[in-house]
Write a protein that holds these residues in place. Structure first.
Motif, PDB file in Angstrom:
ATOM      1  N   LEU A   1       0.730  -1.135   0.069  1.00  0.00           N
ATOM      2  CA  LEU A   1      -0.095  -0.151   0.031  1.00  0.00           C
ATOM      3  C   LEU A   1       0.827   1.153  -0.137  1.00  0.00           C
TER       4      LEU A   1
ATOM      5  N   MET B   1      -0.975   5.917  -6.630  1.00  0.00           N
ATOM      6  CA  MET B   1      -2.324   4.997  -6.634  1.00  0.00           C
ATOM      7  C   MET B   1      -3.541   5.491  -6.027  1.00  0.00           C
ATOM      8  N   SER B   2      -4.719   5.295  -6.955  1.00  0.00           N
ATOM      9  CA  SER B   2      -6.010   5.970  -6.342  1.00  0.00           C
ATOM     10  C   SER B   2      -6.800   4.626  -6.160  1.00  0.00           C
ATOM     11  N   ASP B   3      -6.496   3.484  -6.505  1.00  0.00           N
ATOM     12  CA  ASP B   3      -7.482   2.425  -6.319  1.00  0.00           C
ATOM     13  C   ASP B   3      -6.533   1.164  -6.055  1.00  0.00           C
ATOM     14  N   LEU B   4      -6.864   0.149  -5.566  1.00  0.00           N
ATOM     15  CA  LEU B   4      -6.280  -1.052  -5.338  1.00  0.00           C
ATOM     16  C   LEU B   4      -7.297  -2.232  -5.430  1.00  0.00           C
ATOM     17  N   VAL B   5      -7.184  -3.069  -6.306  1.00  0.00           N
ATOM     18  CA  VAL B   5      -8.349  -4.383  -6.186  1.00  0.00           C
ATOM     19  C   VAL B   5      -7.432  -5.598  -5.795  1.00  0.00           C
TER      20      VAL B   5
ATOM     21  N   CYS C   1      -8.810  -9.430  -5.099  1.00  0.00           N
ATOM     22  CA  CYS C   1      -9.661 -10.472  -5.209  1.00  0.00           C
ATOM     23  C   CYS C   1      -9.007 -11.959  -4.884  1.00  0.00           C
TER      24      CYS C   1
ATOM     25  N   TRP D   1      -4.197  -5.512  -8.511  1.00  0.00           N
ATOM     26  CA  TRP D   1      -4.343  -4.505  -9.504  1.00  0.00           C
ATOM     27  C   TRP D   1      -4.287  -3.249  -8.873  1.00  0.00           C
ATOM     28  N   VAL D   2      -3.588  -2.288  -9.455  1.00  0.00           N
ATOM     29  CA  VAL D   2      -3.595  -0.833  -8.986  1.00  0.00           C
ATOM     30  C   VAL D   2      -4.353   0.070 -10.133  1.00  0.00           C
ATOM     31  N   ARG D   3      -4.797   1.013  -9.680  1.00  0.00           N
ATOM     32  CA  ARG D   3      -5.085   2.124 -10.681  1.00  0.00           C
ATOM     33  C   ARG D   3      -4.187   3.374 -10.361  1.00  0.00           C
TER      34      ARG D   3
ATOM     35  N   TRP E   1      -5.581   0.742 -15.030  1.00  0.00           N
ATOM     36  CA  TRP E   1      -5.369  -0.388 -14.266  1.00  0.00           C
ATOM     37  C   TRP E   1      -4.136  -1.201 -14.717  1.00  0.00           C
TER      38      TRP E   1
END
Length: 70
Positions: free
Chosen positions: A29, A37-41, A43, A49-51, A56
């Motif tokens: 993180l 990075m604005s987002d991280l997924v 699953c 994945w990061v945005r 992405w």
């Protein structure tokens, strides 16, 4: 998730060889935040994945196991 070609972001070099521990995920993180990075997924059964700048990109090689997300 579809990946667009983003040559600026490389794979996360500190990806653990086995299971992700909380401190390792926290380091990911921090690394992502430094990239902007604005987002991280994260699953189960998929890579992380990061945005960054709206694009992405996968940043790990190994899919996560569901137990790593508990």
């Amino acid at each position: 998730m579809d990946s667009q070609n983003n040559n600026r972001i490389k794979l996360y070099s500190e990806e653990p060889k086995s299971r992700w521990q909380p401190a390792e995920f926290q380091a990911l993180l921090i690394w992502g935040a430094k990239l902007g990075m604005s987002d991280l997924v994260a699953c189960s059964n998929d890579v992380i994945w990061v945005r960054v700048s709206g694009i992405w990109t996968r940043v790990t090689n190994k899919p996560l196991e569901s137990t790593e997300l508990e």
